[in-house]
Design an enzyme around this catalytic site. Structure first.
Site, PDB file in Angstrom:
ATOM      1  CB  CYS B  52     -21.304  10.076   6.759  1.00  0.00           C
ATOM      2  SG  CYS B  52     -21.209  11.541   5.707  1.00  0.00           S
ATOM      3  CG  HIS B 122     -21.709   8.148   2.355  1.00  0.00           C
ATOM      4  ND1 HIS B 122     -21.270   9.193   3.137  1.00  0.00           N
ATOM      5  CD2 HIS B 122     -20.725   7.199   2.395  1.00  0.00           C
ATOM      6  CE1 HIS B 122     -20.064   8.890   3.639  1.00  0.00           C
ATOM      7  NE2 HIS B 122     -19.718   7.696   3.204  1.00  0.00           N
ATOM      8  CG  ASN B 162     -10.015  20.364  -1.197  1.00  0.00           C
ATOM      9  OD1 ASN B 162      -9.452  20.892  -2.159  1.00  0.00           O
ATOM     10  ND2 ASN B 162     -10.067  20.928  -0.001  1.00  0.00           N
ATOM     11  CG  HIS B 173     -21.899  12.817   1.937  1.00  0.00           C
ATOM     12  ND1 HIS B 173     -22.863  11.996   2.477  1.00  0.00           N
ATOM     13  CD2 HIS B 173     -22.564  13.716   1.164  1.00  0.00           C
ATOM     14  CE1 HIS B 173     -24.055  12.388   2.055  1.00  0.00           C
ATOM     15  NE2 HIS B 173     -23.897  13.433   1.255  1.00  0.00           N
ATOM     16  CD  GLN B 177     -14.208  23.089   2.628  1.00  0.00           C
ATOM     17  OE1 GLN B 177     -14.132  24.058   3.388  1.00  0.00           O
ATOM     18  NE2 GLN B 177     -13.331  22.109   2.619  1.00  0.00           N
TER      19      GLN B 177
END
Ligand SMILES: O=P(O)(O)O[C@H]1O[C@H](CO)[C@@H](O)[C@H](O)[C@H]1O
Ligand SMILES: O=P(O)(O)O[C@H]1O[C@H](CO)[C@@H](O)[C@H](O)[C@H]1O
Lengths: 357, 357
Positions: B52, B122, B162, B173, B177
């Site tokens: 990740c 995660h 999102n 994870h 934004q």
């Protein structure tokens, strides 16, 4: 830091037809994709499918039997979003009343939803049909437009096609829909507002002027013939979005000459073949027609300039789509490649459908 | 044909915040679905995933190594849609010039895109985090807002998440934004236009008045506490869309008291737990904050009323989504169940997360 570079620097472009903006980020096309992969369409479908509710002679979910149609076939959607048989409703309260009638505003919406099969064949799509066959589809649209115009007081007939599972289409049998409503829907309403204020200001038609500009320097034009142009609009949102424009100022389908109708069928065929060739897949999209309302008010007929929008979701290959999500929903639409780059790509593919070579 | 029935007859509802309409077809919820099925999120993820690019200590695609962070972690997006380092650009032509500068309008857009990890773990999501942990996320957002406000001349900071592959998210994870741009994006711009004209006309705040109306008859409210309400707005487009409203007129994150911030963390937790419980799945959505611009002009700070939008796509169960396609793109947005029915469903589920029972 040098001069501004439209192929490398972020910018916004203005859509004068809907009075909106799109953010363009041309430097971002390098972004790797580790997210959702779309399924490509199965392919190898039979010409007739006994379990398809649109094939000729089959029984639909709600009981009716389809005729053994040989060209196109129109029927009322069994699960229509609007219906004829409901009481009228117009809110009584006004804007100056109490908070409730000011903030909770509604209108009744009567109408009819049609399904229009393009062909009896389960396994064709517009790019795989002949120009005369696509011409039959245009004649069917025109007849429905005339019928609704004559027989109803509804305002608008919105003809549209959802193609591909990724665009919410649940049956590959070639078909489109037409929703007829007593209100003018928001998108054509916005366009009429823009066309009206442009004409008031400049004395000309926005879309006639736009067709002129694009023909002067055809970097965004992908296909054209004598009567129509298909181009990636300067303000495109979807990666390979196109706008199909009548070259002459024509209000609706019913105003086209036989020559114009054949040219439109030809252009639709050429454009959709290029779409399929782009990623060698049955290219998904939503498309639709914008034209004069069936029952126009004021100057709407004079303002109207027939056009079609194609909104295809694919971005990079048959399985990677553009998502218009977070920033697009909360901020504003965003795209990576420029309209000019997209037009280059559509122009670069072959004219002959990859399945027919 | 009797009297108009909002639970059975088609109607349009008006969104005064964005000056737009939605078509509501409540009789259509019976429609069977044979189309695309969504994958549900894998589940059973590890707390740390070596592959990740957001986990602590891992190397990202473009080279940098993430710190061993223990709470939240902010960095500049490696594939940002906007960048600081490009020349300014403002179109020179004016509307009265030649067709080209009139119809092909663009603006340069500088800015910065951030990624904000919610947790080093995660395998958590907001509904699985504690109220203090969500509080840390709010503090991180607030600090970033302050930093951009102080250090840049950019106009707006759009914070959004999102969640889920179906919403274009490519990494489970927990993260969101924040895109900071030198232009005010279209959606907040539309809202400021509406807030401004409402205040000019009525002397009050549209969203304060709306919160009052909804509290008088709480049929659309799904969760609330002392400082915030979450409700399915009267004009919701997405099936289970919600609007989170500050009860008091507060311009932005930086204006909240500690009590308000804890209440917002509490409300986000309660709302997202109900979302997960609705279809016993990690509920996908795009969500975002609307608040005062970081560099406001005119009356924007006074007009601003902090709120969040949640736009979740699921319609019926974990695998069947609503598609906003053909009619929605060409005509106007359409929904099946009413806002009141959706609110009933969200209220009916349990308060405790189904995975923690
Ligand atoms: O930045 P990401 O998560 O890679 O990308 C996702 O969110 C962006 C902002 O909403 C969108 O522009 C992208 O289409 C979407 O895939
Ligand atoms: O009518 P269909 O094909 O079943 O449904 C599809 O098209 C409609 C019109 O664009 C949309 O409202 C639906 O969300 C979509 O799934």
């Amino acid at each position: 830091t040098g001069t501004f570079d439209f192929n490398n620097d972020s910018h916004r472009r203005y859509n004068p037809l809907t009075d909106s903006w799109v953010l363009v980020s041309p430097h971002r096309t390098q972004r790797p994709w580790q997210g959702q992969q779309e399924k490509t369409s199965a392919g190898g479908l039979p010409e007739y499918d006994a379990s398809c509710y649109l094939c000729p002679g089959n029984v639909r979910a709600t009981g009716p039997v389809n005729p053994k149609y040989e060209s196109t076939f129109v029927f009322v959607n069994d699960y229509a979003a609007v219906k004829v048989d409901q009481p009228p409703y117009e809110q009584s309260g006004s804007d100056d009343d109490d908070l409730k009638s000011r903030l909770l505003q509604a209108q009744g919406t009567r109408g009819t939803c049609f399904v229009i099969c393009f062909s009896p064949k389960h396994n064709v799509t517009l790019p795989l049909m002949s120009v005369p066959e696509i011409g039959n589809v245009l004649d069917t649209w025109t007849a429905l437009y005339n019928k609704m115009k004559t027989e109803t007081t509804f305002r608008y007939l919105q003809i549209f096609e959802n193609k591909g599972a990724v665009m919410g289409c649940s049956n590959p049998h070639p078909h489109c829909q037409a929703w007829c409503t007593e209100n003018l829907p928001s998108e054509p309403a916005k366009e009429f507002t823009s066309l009206r204020s442009y004409r008031a200001k400049h004395g000309t038609c926005l879309l006639c002027d736009y067709a002129t500009v694009e023909q002067q320097d055809p970097i965004r034009i992908v296909v054209q013939n004598e009567s129509f142009i298909a181009l990636v609009p300067f303000w495109a949102v979807w990666p390979f979005e196109t706008l199909v424009l009548a070259k002459s100022h024509t209000a609706s389908l019913v105003d086209f000459s036989p020559k114009q109708k054949t040219d439109l069928a030809d252009l639709i065929q050429k454009l959709t073949i290029r779409y399929d060739n782009l990623f060698q897949t049955s290219f998904p999209y939503s498309m639709g027609l914008h034209q004069a309302p069936i029952n126009p008010v004021e100057d709407e007929t004079q303002l109207s300039h027939f056009h079609m929008h194609f909104y295809p979701p694919l971005l990079r290959g048959a399985t990677v789509r553009k998502f218009l999500v977070g920033f697009e929903m909360l901020g504003e639409p965003q795209r990576d490649l420029t309209a000019e780059q997209a037009a280059d790509r559509i122009r670069a593919v072959e004219e002959v459908h990859y399945l027919l070579k």
